[in-house]
Design a protein around this motif. Structure first.
Motif, PDB file in Angstrom:
ATOM      1  N   GLY A  55       2.536  -2.893  -3.962  1.00 27.75           N
ATOM      2  CA  GLY A  55       1.459  -2.417  -3.096  1.00 27.75           C
ATOM      3  C   GLY A  55       1.874  -1.430  -2.028  1.00 27.75           C
ATOM      4  N   ASN A  56       3.167  -1.202  -1.843  1.00 32.28           N
ATOM      5  CA  ASN A  56       3.615  -0.319  -0.759  1.00 32.28           C
ATOM      6  C   ASN A  56       3.114   1.113  -0.922  1.00 32.28           C
ATOM      7  N   ALA A  86      -3.819  -3.393  -3.349  1.00 31.71           N
ATOM      8  CA  ALA A  86      -2.580  -3.415  -2.562  1.00 31.71           C
ATOM      9  C   ALA A  86      -2.325  -4.810  -2.006  1.00 31.71           C
ATOM     10  N   ASP A  87      -3.387  -5.466  -1.520  1.00 29.11           N
ATOM     11  CA  ASP A  87      -3.243  -6.822  -0.979  1.00 29.11           C
ATOM     12  C   ASP A  87      -2.833  -7.804  -2.074  1.00 29.11           C
ATOM     13  N   GLN A 116      -7.509  -0.975  -1.682  1.00 30.90           N
ATOM     14  CA  GLN A 116      -7.080  -1.873  -0.611  1.00 30.90           C
ATOM     15  C   GLN A 116      -6.915  -3.299  -1.135  1.00 30.90           C
ATOM     16  N   GLY A 176       1.477   3.686  -7.964  1.00 34.72           N
ATOM     17  CA  GLY A 176       1.429   2.282  -7.562  1.00 34.72           C
ATOM     18  C   GLY A 176       0.353   1.446  -8.203  1.00 34.72           C
ATOM     19  N   LEU A 214       0.496   2.202  -2.527  1.00 36.89           N
ATOM     20  CA  LEU A 214      -0.948   2.262  -2.283  1.00 36.89           C
ATOM     21  C   LEU A 214      -1.255   2.211  -0.787  1.00 36.89           C
ATOM     22  N   ARG A 215      -0.545   1.354  -0.072  1.00 40.37           N
ATOM     23  CA  ARG A 215      -0.791   1.262   1.373  1.00 40.37           C
ATOM     24  C   ARG A 215      -0.465   2.576   2.079  1.00 40.37           C
ATOM     25  N   ASP A 253       8.467   1.089  -5.039  1.00 35.80           N
ATOM     26  CA  ASP A 253       7.180   0.800  -5.650  1.00 35.80           C
ATOM     27  C   ASP A 253       6.738   1.961  -6.523  1.00 35.80           C
TER      28      ASP A 253
END
Length: 314
Positions: free
Chosen positions: A109-110, A200-201, A197, A158, A112-113, A3
């Motif tokens: 999104g990985n 990322a979702d 958040q 990301g 960012l998570r 990512d």
């Protein structure tokens, strides 16, 4: 899949694609339909990448020869010929990517998570962003600076460009990131966290894949030139003309290097002005030829010298 990182697409994945046309009621296929279907199969094999127009155009030219594009697309084929075209076009795209690889970024999104799950890491990022955006050092920034914060984070962290992921606008609007309200550092961090958040979702549901403006030179085009005697001779003839015009001014090696630096892109060489590494590459290739620098070569010897230099680059 990394990512935010860079992935080189050179067509290798496409050579194992299993492609077959769906059933047709009348057994007749318009060429345009077959091409569209092939492009959808290729896109699906490349993480959903939207294929650049120049890639599709160049691949199609490999099949057309001198045939008119518009007329070709409107041609009707039976199932057997349509199936052959499907495979041939996919392989033409693969061949084009082999000669001119794409560099892409895949955001799911990985990254960012990972930032969001590490409180210390996120706090440091938020603090640094706030400091960069607080240009007046008053300890407050406008809420509408949130998009700029995302821009600072960029693909490497990301965050996709809004142009590649329009849904990001909706996320920003949801959190009022277009407003004039002033935020302290803690408030800024809270809003940023909520935006990231949701982003990322959203990326987890629909990843973003886009082409980066990075040119990869892998030697494929140059090797193809070396294997085509007619094309190679055309290049050497051009260098001959350069030599004849400048033989009383500079030596053979300088003539060849000057020509390659000026015309290298067309031959499949990296542009000499690209970066320091490319300059070092040119220096390394020509380093062993220093003894010939001031020697004027006979035609056959000069021809072999040019070929030898090109082979070193390849």
């Amino acid at each position: 899949m990394s990512d935010g990182g860079l992935t080189v697409v050179d067509g290798t994945e496409l050579r194992s694609v299993s492609a077959s046309l769906p059933e047709s009621n009348d057994g007749v296929w318009r060429v345009a339909q077959v091409l569209d279907f092939a492009e959808s199969k290729v896109s699906a094999s490349l993480f959903g990448l939207s294929l650049p127009k120049n890639l599709k155009s160049s691949a199609l030219k490999r099949l057309l020869d001198s045939q008119d594009d518009v007329a070709f697309r409107s041609t009707d084929l039976d199932t057997d010929h349509a199936s052959k075209l499907l495979v041939d076009y996919i392989y033409a795209i693969a061949d084009e990517l082999k000669d001119n690889p794409l560099v892409i970024s895949i955001l799911d999104g990985n990254t960012l998570r990972q930032f969001l799950e590490d409180e210390d890491d996120f706090a440091m990022i938020a603090e640094n962003l706030f400091t960069d955006l607080d240009t007046t050092d008053k300890g407050k920034i406008s809420k509408n600076e949130i998009p700029n914060a995302l821009g600072y984070m960029g693909v490497e962290m990301g965050v996709p460009p809004i142009s590649e992921f329009p849904l990001l606008n909706d996320i920003l609007n949801k959190h009022g990131a277009e407003g004039e309200e002033e935020l302290g550092q803690a408030q800024f961090a809270q809003v940023l966290q909520a935006v990231l958040q949701d982003l990322a979702d959203a990326l987890a549901e629909k990843l973003v894949v886009f082409v980066r403006n990075i040119k990869i030179t892998n030697g494929s085009k140059l090797r193809k030139l070396l294997s085509n005697e007619k094309q190679l001779n055309n290049v050497i003839e051009k260098i001959f003309r350069e030599r004849d015009n400048k033989k009383d001014v500079i030596g053979s090696i300088e003539i060849i290097r000057g020509f390659l630096e000026e015309n290298g892109k067309e031959l499949g060489l990296p542009p000499s002005e690209a970066n320091e590494a490319v300059v070092l590459l040119y220096d390394a290739v020509f380093a062993d030829l220093g003894s010939a620098k001031n020697a004027f070569k006979e035609d056959d010897e000069f021809r072999e010298l040019v070929k030898d230099i090109l082979e070193k680059f390849a």
